[in-house]
Motif scaffolding. Structure first.
Motif, PDB file in Angstrom:
ATOM      1  N   UNK A  29       0.828  -1.206   0.000  1.00 26.24           N
ATOM      2  CA  UNK A  29       0.000   0.000   0.000  1.00 26.24           C
ATOM      3  C   UNK A  29       0.863   1.257   0.000  1.00 26.24           C
ATOM      4  N   UNK A  30       1.976   1.217   0.731  1.00 25.87           N
ATOM      5  CA  UNK A  30       2.871   2.375   0.757  1.00 25.87           C
ATOM      6  C   UNK A  30       3.453   2.651  -0.619  1.00 25.87           C
ATOM      7  N   UNK A  33       0.914   4.302  -2.743  1.00 28.55           N
ATOM      8  CA  UNK A  33       0.815   5.724  -2.402  1.00 28.55           C
ATOM      9  C   UNK A  33       1.946   6.504  -3.053  1.00 28.55           C
ATOM     10  N   UNK A  34       3.140   5.906  -3.130  1.00 29.51           N
ATOM     11  CA  UNK A  34       4.260   6.589  -3.775  1.00 29.51           C
ATOM     12  C   UNK A  34       3.962   6.867  -5.245  1.00 29.51           C
ATOM     13  N   UNK A  35       3.331   5.927  -5.908  1.00 33.41           N
ATOM     14  CA  UNK A  35       2.940   6.156  -7.300  1.00 33.41           C
ATOM     15  C   UNK A  35       1.927   7.294  -7.385  1.00 33.41           C
ATOM     16  N   UNK A  36       0.936   7.279  -6.514  1.00 37.07           N
ATOM     17  CA  UNK A  36      -0.051   8.359  -6.490  1.00 37.07           C
ATOM     18  C   UNK A  36       0.611   9.698  -6.228  1.00 37.07           C
ATOM     19  N   UNK A  37       1.579   9.695  -5.303  1.00 42.95           N
ATOM     20  CA  UNK A  37       2.264  10.939  -4.957  1.00 42.95           C
ATOM     21  C   UNK A  37       3.097  11.445  -6.129  1.00 42.95           C
ATOM     22  N   UNK A  38       3.796  10.548  -6.818  1.00 38.50           N
ATOM     23  CA  UNK A  38       4.593  10.965  -7.970  1.00 38.50           C
ATOM     24  C   UNK A  38       3.707  11.545  -9.069  1.00 38.50           C
ATOM     25  N   UNK A  39       2.562  10.934  -9.288  1.00 38.89           N
ATOM     26  CA  UNK A  39       1.634  11.464 -10.294  1.00 38.89           C
ATOM     27  C   UNK A  39       1.085  12.822  -9.882  1.00 38.89           C
ATOM     28  N   UNK A  40       0.731  12.943  -8.605  1.00 35.21           N
ATOM     29  CA  UNK A  40       0.234  14.220  -8.096  1.00 35.21           C
ATOM     30  C   UNK A  40       1.302  15.297  -8.253  1.00 35.21           C
ATOM     31  N   UNK A  58      11.038  -0.822   9.938  1.00 33.94           N
ATOM     32  CA  UNK A  58       9.733  -1.334   9.506  1.00 33.94           C
ATOM     33  C   UNK A  58       8.805  -0.277   8.924  1.00 33.94           C
ATOM     34  N   UNK A  59       8.931   0.966   9.383  1.00 32.99           N
ATOM     35  CA  UNK A  59       8.042   2.014   8.917  1.00 32.99           C
ATOM     36  C   UNK A  59       8.511   2.721   7.667  1.00 32.99           C
ATOM     37  N   UNK A  60       9.625   2.278   7.069  1.00 33.28           N
ATOM     38  CA  UNK A  60      10.168   2.919   5.870  1.00 33.28           C
ATOM     39  C   UNK A  60      10.479   1.837   4.842  1.00 33.28           C
ATOM     40  N   UNK A  61       9.752   1.834   3.731  1.00 33.17           N
ATOM     41  CA  UNK A  61       9.875   0.763   2.729  1.00 33.17           C
ATOM     42  C   UNK A  61      10.706   1.188   1.527  1.00 33.17           C
ATOM     43  N   UNK A  62      11.736   1.994   1.756  1.00 23.96           N
ATOM     44  CA  UNK A  62      12.539   2.508   0.637  1.00 23.96           C
ATOM     45  C   UNK A  62      13.966   1.973   0.687  1.00 23.96           C
ATOM     46  N   UNK A  63      14.124   0.680   0.942  1.00 21.19           N
ATOM     47  CA  UNK A  63      15.467   0.109   1.010  1.00 21.19           C
ATOM     48  C   UNK A  63      16.113  -0.033  -0.361  1.00 21.19           C
ATOM     49  N   UNK A  64      15.323  -0.013  -1.428  1.00 21.63           N
ATOM     50  CA  UNK A  64      15.844  -0.223  -2.789  1.00 21.63           C
ATOM     51  C   UNK A  64      15.422   0.917  -3.702  1.00 21.63           C
ATOM     52  N   UNK A  65      16.069   2.081  -3.598  1.00 20.01           N
ATOM     53  CA  UNK A  65      15.643   3.236  -4.406  1.00 20.01           C
ATOM     54  C   UNK A  65      15.601   2.960  -5.906  1.00 20.01           C
ATOM     55  N   UNK A  66      16.584   2.250  -6.443  1.00 20.24           N
ATOM     56  CA  UNK A  66      16.606   2.039  -7.893  1.00 20.24           C
ATOM     57  C   UNK A  66      15.382   1.257  -8.354  1.00 20.24           C
ATOM     58  N   UNK A  67      14.958   0.271  -7.570  1.00 23.39           N
ATOM     59  CA  UNK A  67      13.771  -0.511  -7.931  1.00 23.39           C
ATOM     60  C   UNK A  67      12.533   0.379  -7.909  1.00 23.39           C
ATOM     61  N   UNK A  68      12.398   1.168  -6.847  1.00 25.33           N
ATOM     62  CA  UNK A  68      11.231   2.044  -6.721  1.00 25.33           C
ATOM     63  C   UNK A  68      11.219   3.084  -7.842  1.00 25.33           C
TER      64      UNK A  68
END
Length: 364
Positions: A29-30, A33-40, A58-68
């Motif tokens: 879900x996070x 939301x990142x996709x929604x935020x980038x589009x916004x 646990x509260x931060x799901x950005x361990x792989x910036x290149x993938x995201x």
């Protein structure tokens, strides 16, 4: 490098996304939301959308910036995407050059490579990442000492210009400039611009000496912002990349139609940071949990300090706070982060801030 200021904003506005995971939610879900935020952000005229590398939180799901970033590139068309940042000592420079060469091929001309020298985690996790062979409390500091050498190696891989006789002279980062030099090659020689990130004077001085753009983490090192930017500007030497300093600062900001609700939401991020710094990392707590949490005297002082560094309130109050911060620091760009529980509240905050500045693309 230098984006345009939109609407009534004094400088370009951008987004720093930690892909936060709230209590009762999931990483999936996070990321949605990142996709929604980038589009916004693209629709409303924000200049960049950066993702920051963190580990074992646990509260931060950005361990792989290149993938995201690859995922965000597939869902956007114009906004600049980048790392804010990739922690260079955690990785071999060649791997980063390959990853961001791939991103440049996926989203030509709109990828930034922001680099940090911290591990983005604790020392034990840094050791597990093979950032160092040592374990223990000092392990997190190992590997950063040779940051300038690692940076120079990465830039040479990005530019494909190791000198003759160098051990890596015959090694090429692909995708990359080498594809334009081989028979039949038509690959663009362009590569992502490099930024240095920091929360102290070391990276500020290095960015200035190398003539690179600099991004400062005001959102968690607010007391050091002005001295670091002064050091960057004083150290700056013109380069082929920049003829004058360019300083971005990341600032925590949250807008809501109701100022009390903005503070209520901001409290969720403050409590999450309290737990992280006291060795109790977890998901971002819900507002109800944050309200019910019994703060001790020292905890209350910590949380008050965190809230003081978050520009929060009504849209007009947030605009006034951001304007004051930009004027006080002379920042060339403001990158807004909102590390709170609810994805909906985050999205609404960026929309309200865009409205307050009259950024284009109002409405859905």
């Amino acid at each position: 490098m230098r984006g345009p200021a939109q609407g009534g904003a004094p400088v370009p506005l951008s987004v720093l996304d930690l892909v936060t995971v709230g209590s009762g939610s999931t990483a999936r879900q996070a990321l949605r939301t990142s996709v929604e935020l980038a589009r916004l952000a693209e629709r409303r005229g924000y200049h960049r959308h950066w993702v920051a590398e963190h580990h074992a939180m646990p509260g931060v799901a950005s361990s792989s910036p290149a993938v995201i970033l690859a995922h965000l590139a597939a869902h956007t068309e114009r906004i600049r995407l980048g790392s804010g940042g990739v922690m260079l000592p955690n990785h071999a420079p060649l791997v980063i050059a390959e990853q961001f060469g791939t991103l440049e091929a996926l989203a030509p001309g709109r990828v930034d490579l922001g680099l940090g020298r911290a591990p983005g985690t604790d020392g034990a996790t840094a050791a597990a990442l093979r950032r160092t062979d040592r374990r223990g409390p000092k392990a997190g500091g190992e590997g950063a000492d040779d940051f300038p050498e690692q940076l120079a190696e990465l830039v040479r891989f990005l530019d494909d210009d190791f000198p003759d006789g160098h051990p890596y002279a015959r090694i090429h980062a692909v995708p990359g400039p080498v594809q334009a030099t081989v028979p039949g090659g038509v690959q663009s020689a362009a590569r992502p611009p490099v930024w240095l990130l920091g929360s102290s004077g070391f990276s500020a001085r290095l960015a200035g000496a190398l003539g690179l753009p600099f991004a400062f983490a005001h959102h968690f090192a607010a007391r050091s912002t002005v001295p670091a930017l002064e050091l960057y500007r004083d150290s700056f030497r013109p380069s082929p990349v920049l003829d004058a300093p360019y300083a971005l600062i990341a600032v925590a900001a949250l807008a809501s139609e109701d100022a009390r609700e903005a503070r209520r939401q901001a409290m969720t991020g403050a409590l999450a940071m309290l737990r992280l710094t006291t060795g109790r990392p977890g998901l971002i707590p819900a507002p109800e949990e944050a309200e019910a949490y019994g703060l001790g005297p020292m905890e209350r002082e910590f949380v008050a300090g965190r809230l003081a560094d978050i520009v929060h309130g009504t849209p007009d109050e947030v605009r006034a706070g951001l304007d004051e911060l930009q004027k006080r620091t002379g920042a060339d760009e403001l990158m807004i982060t909102a590390n709170i529980h609810g994805g909906g509240a985050r999205l609404r905050s960026y929309e309200l801030i865009a409205d307050a500045y009259g950024l284009p693309g109002q409405g859905r």
